[in-house]
Write a protein that holds these residues in place. Sequence first.
Motif, PDB file in Angstrom:
ATOM      1  N   MET A  56       0.833  -1.202   0.000  1.00  8.43           N
ATOM      2  CA  MET A  56       0.000   0.000   0.000  1.00  8.43           C
ATOM      3  C   MET A  56       0.869   1.254   0.000  1.00  8.43           C
ATOM      4  SD  MET A  56      -3.115  -0.800   2.600  1.00  8.43           S
ATOM      5  CE  MET A  56      -4.103  -2.282   2.460  1.00  8.43           C
ATOM      6  N   THR A  57       0.285   2.337  -0.445  1.00  9.48           N
ATOM      7  CA  THR A  57       0.955   3.631  -0.435  1.00  9.48           C
ATOM      8  C   THR A  57       0.741   4.287   0.924  1.00  9.48           C
ATOM      9  OG1 THR A  57       0.603   3.928  -2.813  1.00  9.48           O
ATOM     10  CG2 THR A  57       1.037   5.907  -1.506  1.00  9.48           C
ATOM     11  N   ILE A  58       1.816   4.682   1.575  1.00  8.72           N
ATOM     12  CA  ILE A  58       1.711   5.318   2.897  1.00  8.72           C
ATOM     13  C   ILE A  58       1.936   6.817   2.747  1.00  8.72           C
ATOM     14  CG2 ILE A  58       2.615   5.418   5.248  1.00  8.72           C
ATOM     15  CD1 ILE A  58       3.398   2.518   4.990  1.00  8.72           C
ATOM     16  N   GLY A  59       0.967   7.586   3.243  1.00 13.27           N
ATOM     17  CA  GLY A  59       1.035   9.032   3.101  1.00 13.27           C
ATOM     18  C   GLY A  59       0.826   9.748   4.418  1.00 13.27           C
ATOM     19  N   ILE A  60       1.006  11.061   4.362  1.00 13.35           N
ATOM     20  CA  ILE A  60       0.813  11.891   5.546  1.00 13.35           C
ATOM     21  C   ILE A  60       0.238  13.231   5.118  1.00 13.35           C
ATOM     22  CG2 ILE A  60       3.180  12.844   5.495  1.00 13.35           C
ATOM     23  CD1 ILE A  60       3.043  12.574   8.653  1.00 13.35           C
ATOM     24  N   SER A  61      -0.655  13.762   5.940  1.00 10.97           N
ATOM     25  CA  SER A  61      -1.310  15.033   5.640  1.00 10.97           C
ATOM     26  C   SER A  61      -0.455  16.214   6.075  1.00 10.97           C
ATOM     27  CB  SER A  61      -2.658  15.102   6.367  1.00 10.97           C
ATOM     28  OG  SER A  61      -3.217  16.387   6.281  1.00 10.97           O
ATOM     29  N   THR A  62      -0.556  17.290   5.319  1.00  9.72           N
ATOM     30  CA  THR A  62       0.116  18.530   5.719  1.00  9.72           C
ATOM     31  C   THR A  62      -0.407  19.050   7.054  1.00  9.72           C
ATOM     32  OG1 THR A  62      -1.477  19.781   4.361  1.00  9.72           O
ATOM     33  CG2 THR A  62       0.649  19.229   3.349  1.00  9.72           C
ATOM     34  N   PHE A  63      -1.636  18.655   7.429  1.00  9.99           N
ATOM     35  CA  PHE A  63      -2.204  19.066   8.713  1.00  9.99           C
ATOM     36  C   PHE A  63      -1.336  18.633   9.891  1.00  9.99           C
ATOM     37  CE2 PHE A  63      -6.880  19.318   7.211  1.00  9.99           C
ATOM     38  CZ  PHE A  63      -6.912  20.703   7.333  1.00  9.99           C
ATOM     39  N   TRP A 120       1.702  19.007  10.328  1.00 11.26           N
ATOM     40  CA  TRP A 120       2.694  20.030  10.666  1.00 11.26           C
ATOM     41  C   TRP A 120       2.163  21.458  10.660  1.00 11.26           C
ATOM     42  CZ3 TRP A 120       4.504  15.959   7.358  1.00 11.26           C
ATOM     43  CH2 TRP A 120       5.495  15.154   7.920  1.00 11.26           C
ATOM     44  N   VAL A 121       1.214  21.769   9.785  1.00 16.74           N
ATOM     45  CA  VAL A 121       0.904  23.179   9.575  1.00 16.74           C
ATOM     46  C   VAL A 121      -0.548  23.373   9.151  1.00 16.74           C
ATOM     47  CG1 VAL A 121       1.650  23.110   7.147  1.00 16.74           C
ATOM     48  CG2 VAL A 121       1.709  25.282   8.393  1.00 16.74           C
ATOM     49  N   SER A 122      -1.106  24.523   9.519  1.00 15.44           N
ATOM     50  CA  SER A 122      -2.441  24.924   9.074  1.00 15.44           C
ATOM     51  C   SER A 122      -2.502  26.457   9.098  1.00 15.44           C
ATOM     52  CB  SER A 122      -3.513  24.345   9.995  1.00 15.44           C
ATOM     53  OG  SER A 122      -4.782  24.865   9.710  1.00 15.44           O
ATOM     54  N   PRO A 123      -2.791  27.067   7.957  1.00 15.25           N
ATOM     55  CA  PRO A 123      -3.018  26.462   6.647  1.00 15.25           C
ATOM     56  C   PRO A 123      -1.691  26.180   5.926  1.00 15.25           C
ATOM     57  CG  PRO A 123      -3.302  28.825   6.478  1.00 15.25           C
ATOM     58  CD  PRO A 123      -3.035  28.542   7.931  1.00 15.25           C
ATOM     59  N   PHE A 124      -1.713  25.194   5.043  1.00 11.81           N
ATOM     60  CA  PHE A 124      -0.548  24.878   4.218  1.00 11.81           C
ATOM     61  C   PHE A 124      -0.373  25.954   3.155  1.00 11.81           C
ATOM     62  CE2 PHE A 124       1.305  22.725   0.462  1.00 11.81           C
ATOM     63  CZ  PHE A 124       2.511  22.321   1.024  1.00 11.81           C
ATOM     64  N   SER A 125       0.889  26.323   2.890  1.00 10.20           N
ATOM     65  CA  SER A 125       1.178  27.372   1.911  1.00 10.20           C
ATOM     66  C   SER A 125       2.509  27.068   1.231  1.00 10.20           C
ATOM     67  CB  SER A 125       1.255  28.735   2.597  1.00 10.20           C
ATOM     68  OG  SER A 125       2.412  28.806   3.422  1.00 10.20           O
ATOM     69  N   THR A 126       2.857  27.898   0.268  1.00  9.69           N
ATOM     70  CA  THR A 126       4.144  27.751  -0.419  1.00  9.69           C
ATOM     71  C   THR A 126       5.300  27.834   0.573  1.00  9.69           C
ATOM     72  OG1 THR A 126       3.160  28.751  -2.378  1.00  9.69           O
ATOM     73  CG2 THR A 126       5.566  28.646  -2.306  1.00  9.69           C
ATOM     74  N   GLN A 127       5.130  28.630   1.632  1.00  9.51           N
ATOM     75  CA  GLN A 127       6.176  28.764   2.639  1.00  9.51           C
ATOM     76  C   GLN A 127       6.347  27.486   3.477  1.00  9.51           C
ATOM     77  OE1 GLN A 127       4.042  31.475   1.849  1.00  9.51           O
ATOM     78  NE2 GLN A 127       5.852  32.054   0.657  1.00  9.51           N
ATOM     79  N   SER A 128       5.434  26.520   3.287  1.00 10.21           N
ATOM     80  CA  SER A 128       5.480  25.286   4.079  1.00 10.21           C
ATOM     81  C   SER A 128       6.094  24.121   3.322  1.00 10.21           C
ATOM     82  CB  SER A 128       4.053  24.894   4.505  1.00 10.21           C
ATOM     83  OG  SER A 128       3.335  25.973   5.029  1.00 10.21           O
ATOM     84  N   PHE A 129       6.725  24.377   2.193  1.00 11.61           N
ATOM     85  CA  PHE A 129       7.214  23.283   1.347  1.00 11.61           C
ATOM     86  C   PHE A 129       8.288  22.435   2.026  1.00 11.61           C
ATOM     87  CE2 PHE A 129       6.082  24.580  -3.296  1.00 11.61           C
ATOM     88  CZ  PHE A 129       4.739  24.645  -2.935  1.00 11.61           C
ATOM     89  N   ASP A 130       8.847  22.900   3.125  1.00 10.77           N
ATOM     90  CA  ASP A 130       9.831  22.078   3.835  1.00 10.77           C
ATOM     91  C   ASP A 130       9.224  20.772   4.320  1.00 10.77           C
ATOM     92  OD1 ASP A 130       8.365  23.886   5.661  1.00 10.77           O
ATOM     93  OD2 ASP A 130       9.522  22.903   7.230  1.00 10.77           O
ATOM     94  N   VAL A 131       7.899  20.748   4.557  1.00 12.03           N
ATOM     95  CA  VAL A 131       7.277  19.513   5.037  1.00 12.03           C
ATOM     96  C   VAL A 131       7.264  18.449   3.940  1.00 12.03           C
ATOM     97  CG1 VAL A 131       5.863  20.831   6.649  1.00 12.03           C
ATOM     98  CG2 VAL A 131       4.850  20.043   4.510  1.00 12.03           C
ATOM     99  N   LEU A 132       7.299  18.856   2.682  1.00 10.30           N
ATOM    100  CA  LEU A 132       7.370  17.888   1.587  1.00 10.30           C
ATOM    101  C   LEU A 132       8.680  17.109   1.672  1.00 10.30           C
ATOM    102  CD1 LEU A 132       6.204  20.239  -1.319  1.00 10.30           C
ATOM    103  CD2 LEU A 132       4.762  18.798   0.135  1.00 10.30           C
ATOM    104  N   ARG A 133       9.765  17.833   1.839  1.00  8.97           N
ATOM    105  CA  ARG A 133      11.086  17.194   1.923  1.00  8.97           C
ATOM    106  C   ARG A 133      11.195  16.351   3.203  1.00  8.97           C
ATOM    107  NH1 ARG A 133      11.374  22.392   0.188  1.00  8.97           N
ATOM    108  NH2 ARG A 133      12.061  22.670  -1.977  1.00  8.97           N
ATOM    109  N   LYS A 134      10.602  16.857   4.262  1.00 12.30           N
ATOM    110  CA  LYS A 134      10.626  16.124   5.524  1.00 12.30           C
ATOM    111  C   LYS A 134       9.881  14.797   5.389  1.00 12.30           C
ATOM    112  CE  LYS A 134      10.361  18.667   9.161  1.00 12.30           C
ATOM    113  NZ  LYS A 134       9.913  19.510  10.303  1.00 12.30           N
ATOM    114  N   ALA A 135       8.708  14.832   4.775  1.00  7.84           N
ATOM    115  CA  ALA A 135       7.917  13.611   4.599  1.00  7.84           C
ATOM    116  C   ALA A 135       8.667  12.593   3.750  1.00  7.84           C
ATOM    117  CB  ALA A 135       6.571  13.944   3.962  1.00  7.84           C
ATOM    118  N   LYS A 136       9.277  13.062   2.679  1.00  6.56           N
ATOM    119  CA  LYS A 136      10.021  12.151   1.807  1.00  6.56           C
ATOM    120  C   LYS A 136      11.207  11.541   2.538  1.00  6.56           C
ATOM    121  CE  LYS A 136      10.924   9.993  -1.974  1.00  6.56           C
ATOM    122  NZ  LYS A 136       9.997   8.953  -2.500  1.00  6.56           N
TER     123      LYS A 136
END
Length: 281
Positions: free
Chosen positions: A1-8, A10-26
């Motif tokens: 299965m594909t394992i994912g995680i929501s931006t919620f 780490w952050v609310s609301p998610f924005s362009t300034q929050s792109f560090d969470v993408l790298r963190k999740a990966k």
Amino acid sequence: MTIGISTFVWVSPFSTQSFDVLRKAKAMGYDLIEIAVEDRNLIDWNALKKTCQELNLKISVSGAFGMDRDISSDQPENRANGLSYIIDCLEIAHEMESPVFGGPLYSAVGKTRLVSAEQKKQERQWCLENLHEATKRAEELGVTLALEPLNRFETDMVNTVDQAISIVDEVNHPYLKILLDTFHSNIEEKNIPASIRKLGDRLIHVQANESDRGTPGTGHLDWLGIRDAFQDIGYRGSLVIETFGAPSKELARAASIWRPLANSADELAEEGFAFLKQTFC
């Protein structure tokens, strides 16, 4: 299965300034990031798609349904705005190559009242009418709408799998299916594995959350029974952790988040990934 995680997480609301969470999740090992669309204008969608492609990180899209995005509201402007929001998010999901757009499509989160049978019937009818419209656009875009039951403290409309099935079966459209969040199921279902088997091929997306919405594997959910039920119905979709590490005041009020659910968002994400990977993959 594909394992994912929501931006919620780490952050609310998610924005362009929050792109560090993408790298963190990966870096933690996640295959997918679930983007919660609170305000689409805060996000550079082209940059988001490019960044995720570079990271080899899949995208799914989820909604945030405030009182002005309620397709069953007694206020016509809120119903219209809710349908417009759903269609906007379907278009975003199409552009981001997300196969689903999920959430409590039917109502605003935090709308809990005891209403007459007549009013409940009218609200359901408004919901059905708008879902019929939304599924037309969903089919055109090739994105499946995923309707999520919420617990009784967050909505008075769809709490159980049976209630979700009733709406989905009445709309009767291949691009409307069901999202199961195990946190809500823990409150509302007598037997979560049995409810999964009842869903069968109506199940399109899963938010794999613990009984207290903390780190998966640290509560009392029957995860092995859930795993077996997924195997029985042939579910091969995503498992996404969705909890709230830094909720806005509005989100905290709607979801009743009053205290930290783990020592840190990073710890929850790391330990939650390890548990889901070990249990389901």
